[in-house]
Design a protein around this motif. Sequence first.
Motif, mmCIF file in Angstrom:
data_model
loop_
_atom_site.group_PDB
_atom_site.id
_atom_site.type_symbol
_atom_site.label_atom_id
_atom_site.label_comp_id
_atom_site.label_asym_id
_atom_site.label_seq_id
_atom_site.Cartn_x
_atom_site.Cartn_y
_atom_site.Cartn_z
ATOM 1 N N TRP A 68 -4.410 3.671 -1.067
ATOM 2 C CA TRP A 68 -3.444 4.558 -1.736
ATOM 3 C C TRP A 68 -2.676 5.430 -0.743
ATOM 4 C CZ3 TRP A 68 -5.785 6.967 -6.845
ATOM 5 C CH2 TRP A 68 -6.155 5.915 -7.703
ATOM 6 N N GLY A 69 -3.086 5.417 0.515
ATOM 7 C CA GLY A 69 -2.290 6.063 1.565
ATOM 8 C C GLY A 69 -2.517 7.551 1.751
ATOM 9 N N LEU A 70 -3.538 8.091 1.093
ATOM 10 C CA LEU A 70 -3.686 9.549 1.124
ATOM 11 C C LEU A 70 -3.944 10.114 2.523
ATOM 12 C CD1 LEU A 70 -3.315 11.379 -1.315
ATOM 13 C CD2 LEU A 70 -3.936 9.117 -2.034
ATOM 14 N N TYR A 95 0.813 2.384 -5.562
ATOM 15 C CA TYR A 95 -0.063 3.573 -5.591
ATOM 16 C C TYR A 95 0.291 4.497 -4.421
ATOM 17 C CZ TYR A 95 -2.820 0.627 -8.752
ATOM 18 O OH TYR A 95 -3.212 -0.182 -9.792
ATOM 19 N N ALA A 96 0.503 3.890 -3.241
ATOM 20 C CA ALA A 96 0.858 4.689 -2.055
ATOM 21 C C ALA A 96 2.233 5.339 -2.250
ATOM 22 C CB ALA A 96 0.848 3.810 -0.809
ATOM 23 N N SER A 97 3.181 4.570 -2.787
ATOM 24 C CA SER A 97 4.539 5.111 -3.000
ATOM 25 C C SER A 97 4.498 6.274 -3.976
ATOM 26 C CB SER A 97 5.460 4.050 -3.602
ATOM 27 O OG SER A 97 5.684 3.067 -2.676
ATOM 28 N N PHE A 98 3.742 6.097 -5.038
ATOM 29 C CA PHE A 98 3.689 7.163 -6.047
ATOM 30 C C PHE A 98 3.109 8.439 -5.427
ATOM 31 C CE2 PHE A 98 2.314 9.653 -9.604
ATOM 32 C CZ PHE A 98 3.366 9.491 -10.490
ATOM 33 N N HIS A 99 2.037 8.292 -4.625
ATOM 34 C CA HIS A 99 1.426 9.476 -4.011
ATOM 35 C C HIS A 99 2.330 10.099 -2.949
ATOM 36 C CE1 HIS A 99 -2.336 8.196 -6.003
ATOM 37 N NE2 HIS A 99 -2.549 9.482 -6.001
ATOM 38 N N ASN A 103 3.466 13.962 -3.414
ATOM 39 C CA ASN A 103 3.147 14.947 -2.378
ATOM 40 C C ASN A 103 4.354 15.331 -1.517
ATOM 41 O OD1 ASN A 103 0.118 15.544 -2.426
ATOM 42 N ND2 ASN A 103 0.197 13.330 -2.701
ATOM 43 N N GLU A 104 5.507 14.824 -1.932
ATOM 44 C CA GLU A 104 6.785 15.213 -1.316
ATOM 45 C C GLU A 104 6.809 15.017 0.203
ATOM 46 O OE1 GLU A 104 8.539 18.793 -3.565
ATOM 47 O OE2 GLU A 104 6.376 18.921 -3.847
ATOM 48 N N VAL A 105 6.416 13.804 0.615
ATOM 49 C CA VAL A 105 6.540 13.450 2.030
ATOM 50 C C VAL A 105 7.238 12.095 2.113
ATOM 51 C CG1 VAL A 105 4.469 14.686 2.792
ATOM 52 C CG2 VAL A 105 4.295 12.282 2.129
ATOM 53 N N SER A 106 7.615 11.754 3.345
ATOM 54 C CA SER A 106 8.233 10.458 3.538
ATOM 55 C C SER A 106 7.433 9.698 4.596
ATOM 56 C CB SER A 106 9.679 10.690 3.997
ATOM 57 O OG SER A 106 10.247 9.461 4.323
ATOM 58 N N VAL A 107 6.937 8.525 4.223
ATOM 59 C CA VAL A 107 6.182 7.687 5.160
ATOM 60 C C VAL A 107 6.745 6.271 5.077
ATOM 61 C CG1 VAL A 107 4.027 9.037 4.991
ATOM 62 C CG2 VAL A 107 4.424 7.147 3.407
ATOM 63 N N GLN A 108 6.449 5.497 6.115
ATOM 64 C CA GLN A 108 6.909 4.097 6.115
ATOM 65 C C GLN A 108 5.754 3.216 5.649
ATOM 66 O OE1 GLN A 108 7.929 2.675 10.016
ATOM 67 N NE2 GLN A 108 8.825 0.806 9.223
ATOM 68 N N ILE A 109 6.068 2.240 4.814
ATOM 69 C CA ILE A 109 5.018 1.360 4.296
ATOM 70 C C ILE A 109 5.203 -0.044 4.878
ATOM 71 C CG2 ILE A 109 4.139 0.279 2.191
ATOM 72 C CD1 ILE A 109 4.648 2.912 0.740
ATOM 73 N N VAL A 110 4.129 -0.582 5.447
ATOM 74 C CA VAL A 110 4.215 -1.873 6.144
ATOM 75 C C VAL A 110 3.163 -2.826 5.577
ATOM 76 C CG1 VAL A 110 3.986 -3.009 8.397
ATOM 77 C CG2 VAL A 110 5.010 -0.735 8.265
#
Length: 210
Positions: A68-70, A95-99, A103-110
């Motif tokens: 989920w990327g937390l 799930y990761a995108s939703f979190h 949580n109002e951050v921007s991360v890259q998903i690979v």
Amino acid sequence: MLAAHVRSIYGLKVLKRKHKTLRKLEKEDRVPTLHGHQVWQSSYLVMDYLHQRPLAIGQRIMDIGCGWGLLGIYCAKYLGGKVQLVDADSRVFPYASFHQQLNEVSVQIVHSSFEQLKHADFTQQDVVLGADICFWPQLFTQLKLLIATALAAGVRKIIIADPGRPTFMQLADYCRHNFTCELCPWELGGRTKTAGYLLIIDNHRGLKPG
Ligand SMILES: C[S@@+](CC[C@H](N)C(=O)[O-])C[C@H]1O[C@@H](n2cnc3c(N)ncnc32)[C@H](O)[C@@H]1O
């Protein structure tokens, strides 16, 4: 005030089982298949460690087997990290995108498995983190190679947390013989009494000779 079926842990908003987004994804049969169907306690072990011993601000951080990327989201939110979330199972990404949004951050998903990650994928990373990712014998084999590749590419620190499964202990043993690292028992306070281990590999001293 938190919305319905959202809890707060380590300053992050995390969906509870009854949240409508989780129920919708489950109904659509988009449940992750490689154990990425929840947040695992090992993620909180790493967050707790980083809370006590923060990384320098603005590190480039890869969260491998992110689920989920937390863990990565924590690093983006509280350590100003430039974060890549990596997982072999694309079903974890909603799930990761939703979190990420929650949580109002921007991360890259690979989308990548451990064994698909090559030297070039690590040259732009400072830190690699993983929580509960060494639970099958083939993952031990893949992670051995990943760690060597990441260190050779210049990654400065790798932290992998685990409750203490035999395959993880095997990885820790391998790393103790081949790299400069420590295996730290780690415990969370509070009601959950979560305990496990952090395998911390530092690259500034590099590979052991011989
Ligand atoms: C036990 S879950 C842990 C998830 C997350 N790190 C956490 O602590 O909540 C293991 C994660 O590793 C991912 N995974 C399993 N095998 C993998 C592989 N070979 N390459 C990349 N990711 C993998 C799964 O899809 C899953 O998201």
